[in-house]
Scaffold this motif. Structure first.
Motif, PDB file in Angstrom:
ATOM      1  N   ASN A 197       0.573  -1.063   0.262  1.00  0.00           N
ATOM      2  CA  ASN A 197      -0.123  -0.075  -0.122  1.00  0.00           C
ATOM      3  C   ASN A 197       1.089   1.033  -0.277  1.00  0.00           C
ATOM      4  OD1 ASN A 197      -2.907  -1.643  -0.318  1.00  0.00           O
ATOM      5  ND2 ASN A 197      -1.962  -1.711   1.947  1.00  0.00           N
ATOM      6  N   SER A 198       2.139   1.007  -0.678  1.00  0.00           N
ATOM      7  CA  SER A 198       3.021   2.596  -0.911  1.00  0.00           C
ATOM      8  C   SER A 198       2.398   2.827  -1.698  1.00  0.00           C
ATOM      9  CB  SER A 198       4.530   2.266  -0.595  1.00  0.00           C
ATOM     10  OG  SER A 198       4.335   2.240   0.844  1.00  0.00           O
ATOM     11  N   MET A 217       2.381   2.003   3.261  1.00  0.00           N
ATOM     12  CA  MET A 217       1.553   2.729   3.108  1.00  0.00           C
ATOM     13  C   MET A 217       2.413   4.239   3.729  1.00  0.00           C
ATOM     14  SD  MET A 217      -1.213   1.445   5.332  1.00  0.00           S
ATOM     15  CE  MET A 217      -1.716   3.003   5.486  1.00  0.00           C
TER      16      MET A 217
END
Length: 172
Positions: free
Chosen positions: A54-55, A76
């Motif tokens: 989720n980066s 993230m």
């Protein structure tokens, strides 16, 4: 294994998006839900770079995003138009904004905010929002950062081979 794909010498999870002018070095991995969008400027990843779940990596026109070898981008993280030196670790949920330079062997702590144009000297530990250098990384920490990058390259190979989760004795 389902959910991963090899692309040349690197791989990414099926739910990751890599689009536009993006060049990714050997042994690198793009994990689930991450987005690398090289539509406005180039994104260049060195070898053994791991972009964790989720980066988001992106850049404004004319401001390339460059990540050197053996860098870990934690889950993230938001990385936008920056340069990150070799052997660095970017903590979970960090936000690194336009024009930031992170020197090699640095640690950007979880949820740190690096503001536009900030320059982080090599071997720094940066914490907080806005991020401030609080000390220098130790030799042991820098060795762990390199080991983490190598471990993620190994982990990616295991996932691709269908040998994940690891079995007893695997070097995770």
């Amino acid at each position: 294994m389902s959910g991963l794909r090899r692309i040349g010498d690197w791989f990414c999870a099926s739910t990751a998006v890599v689009a536009g002018d993006v060049n990714i070095g050997a042994g690198s991995s793009i994990w689930f839900g991450s987005v690398l969008r090289g539509d406005d400027a180039a994104i260049r990843l060195g070898e053994r770079v791991n972009i964790q779940d989720n980066s988001v990596l992106h850049a404004d026109p004319g401001v390339d995003l460059i990540i050197e070898d053996d860098v870990t981008i934690g889950h993230m993280a938001m990385v936008h138009g920056v340069r990150i030196g070799a052997g660095s670790l970017i903590g979970i949920g960090s936000v690194i904004l336009d024009g930031v330079t992170v020197g090699e062997g640095s640690l950007i702590g979880a949820r740190a905010l690096l503001t536009p144009g900030q320059v982080v000297p090599p071997g720094s530990v940066v914490l907080g929002a806005p991020g401030k250098v609080v000390r220098q990384t130790t030799e042991e920490e820098r060795a762990r950062f390199l080991e983490q990058a190598r471990r993620y390259a190994w982990k990616a190979e295991r996932w691709l081979a269908g040998d994940y989760p690891p079995v007893e004795g695997d070097p995770v």
